[in-house]
Design an enzyme around this catalytic site. Sequence first.
Site, PDB file in Angstrom:
ATOM      1  N   SER A 292       0.804  -1.215   0.000  1.00 13.62           N
ATOM      2  CA  SER A 292       0.000   0.000   0.000  1.00 13.62           C
ATOM      3  C   SER A 292       0.842   1.274   0.000  1.00 13.62           C
ATOM      4  O   SER A 292       1.476   1.587  -0.989  1.00 13.62           O
ATOM      5  CB  SER A 292      -1.015  -0.030   1.151  1.00 13.62           C
ATOM      6  OG  SER A 292      -0.421  -0.079   2.410  1.00 13.62           O
ATOM      7  N   ASP A 303       8.992   5.837 -10.563  1.00 14.97           N
ATOM      8  CA  ASP A 303       8.412   6.449 -11.761  1.00 14.97           C
ATOM      9  C   ASP A 303       9.009   7.815 -12.059  1.00 14.97           C
ATOM     10  O   ASP A 303       9.110   8.221 -13.221  1.00 14.97           O
ATOM     11  CB  ASP A 303       6.901   6.601 -11.585  1.00 14.97           C
ATOM     12  CG  ASP A 303       6.156   5.288 -11.789  1.00 14.97           C
ATOM     13  OD1 ASP A 303       6.805   4.285 -12.156  1.00 14.97           O
ATOM     14  OD2 ASP A 303       4.933   5.265 -11.569  1.00 14.97           O
ATOM     15  N   LYS A 317      -0.747  -4.093  -3.258  1.00  8.55           N
ATOM     16  CA  LYS A 317      -1.998  -3.518  -2.761  1.00  8.55           C
ATOM     17  C   LYS A 317      -2.246  -2.217  -3.527  1.00  8.55           C
ATOM     18  O   LYS A 317      -1.556  -1.231  -3.312  1.00  8.55           O
ATOM     19  CB  LYS A 317      -1.905  -3.202  -1.266  1.00  8.55           C
ATOM     20  CG  LYS A 317      -1.940  -4.417  -0.357  1.00  8.55           C
ATOM     21  CD  LYS A 317      -1.992  -3.960   1.090  1.00  8.55           C
ATOM     22  CE  LYS A 317      -2.027  -5.141   2.041  1.00  8.55           C
ATOM     23  NZ  LYS A 317      -2.103  -4.709   3.448  1.00  8.55           N
TER      24      LYS A 317
END
Length: 557
Positions: A292, A303, A317
Amino acid sequence: MKRYIVALGLLFAGGLPLGAQKSANKQAYAKALDIMGASMAMLDRYFVDTVDMQRLSRQGIDAMLQSLDPYTEYYSKEDNDKLKLLTTGEYGGIGAIISQRPDSTVLINEPMEGMPATQAGLRAGDIILEIDGKDYRKSTSEVVSAALKGAPGTKISILIQRMGEAKPRRIDFVRRKIVVSPVSYYGTTPAGNGYIALTSFTNSAASEVRKAYLELRERHKIKGLVLDLRENGGGLLDEAVKILSMFVPEGTVVVSTKGRADAKLNESYRTRTKPIDTEMPLVVLIDGRSASSSEIVAGALQDLDRAVVIGQKSYGKGLVQSTLQLPHDGTLKLTTAKYYIPSGRCIQRLDYHEAREGRGVQETPDSLRALFHTSKGRPVRDAGGILPDVEAKRDSLPTMIYYLGYNNDVFDWVTSYTQRHASIASPKSFRISDADYKDFAQMLESRKFDYDRQSLKMLDKLRELAEFEGHLKRSAALMDSLKVALEPNLHKDLEALRPSVEQYLNTAIISRYYYRRGVIEREIISDKVVQTADEYLGDRQRYNQVLSPAMQTTASK
């Protein structure tokens, strides 16, 4: 105020037009309420035995929510302490982890550093006999835990039996607000880089990370930082955004959430403050239990090409949960949206819609995983988890070590050791002596310590398969000799596995004197994943190569 918690699950809307679907759902909702109310009224009036309606309704609510996903949960007024601990890391109590033995004895397993239990003199191994005059000699850890908790400032009296003492001793002190720090340790790696172990995303996570980082940068003059998110199951989404705000430019979109269109829960989260450092080389460590909010931080930094991610594939998650207030001071922790990291990936691994349709929980096959790109153009996939840029893992432990961790005789031996030694060397240098190891080995042998070998289980399965295929007769002798070779021999295994057993004992003893902080300080010395992080932080060309578009495949270590 609505709090958002990133959690596992999938909320699915059917294929009906929105207006028709709303109407159908409204009718089904009204019908369900009528049936449920009438059923409970009849149970209360006609069932052969007296029915505990509160307990029955709770079971019904729990079963209903569990059918959606494992992370949509109801918290009653009595459960609010659990929810508060989840979101804030706070509760009122003594600050100690307890455990229960097979004979229903409950004892102090780990008093926390700086907490009331430790300051009052409670030690690991103390058996709890009474709390505030009530007998708990034969109880459960849940019941004892409830008795130990209470409002900060209230007095508590605990009667304990300490190993080696003839008479029980009574310890009186005061409960207080217990705040479990999400940063379990920060310091420097063997190569001198900064190291921060973040265990959860409670509402103080970002401030604790910021404090640790600034101290490491100013006091230790670090040239690189390792943020360890291994075994971090996540927590508050806002805290993940705040941590990202420390290392990427202000105004950067770091995560987006998308829920049902009619619920209007779509939102983009941008970094809201000026960063404290956008240049410091950064490594994030993840593993299969990083989930999560951990995946938001690791995935966003990946990214944005801001950090090298090292370790193992994370859990996967990919959803957000919101906490919503219910009547009678209840709270519903409800899956409301998916989250997307900057490349556009949603790394949710399991599809619970399939389970709700009776087809079992499904995992998206690798062949259907979409390709995305980082800000510099590096290829990344929605792989049902964050794939590390560099694969690395800790050394695996022999099966025996897991059995040592759950053995009461081993725990008691460590307790006895601490009673004989008022202090020990620092976490980095402590070692048990040869005489200590000999004493420990003799104790295990005298108690007939029992442990299992997975290799024997696999051999039994191989024998069954060979018999099924008709090969057992000609391979039986070979399998019999192999079984003899694999049969556990405690004396020999204690010698062959001594380095691993000693490492376990050293860590267990260190935890009694230096708590969790000391254990991590010791473990990072030999942690191969941390060593890999040091290698990349120490070689700027190698570090930059990972973050360049030319790096098309995951490196390995």
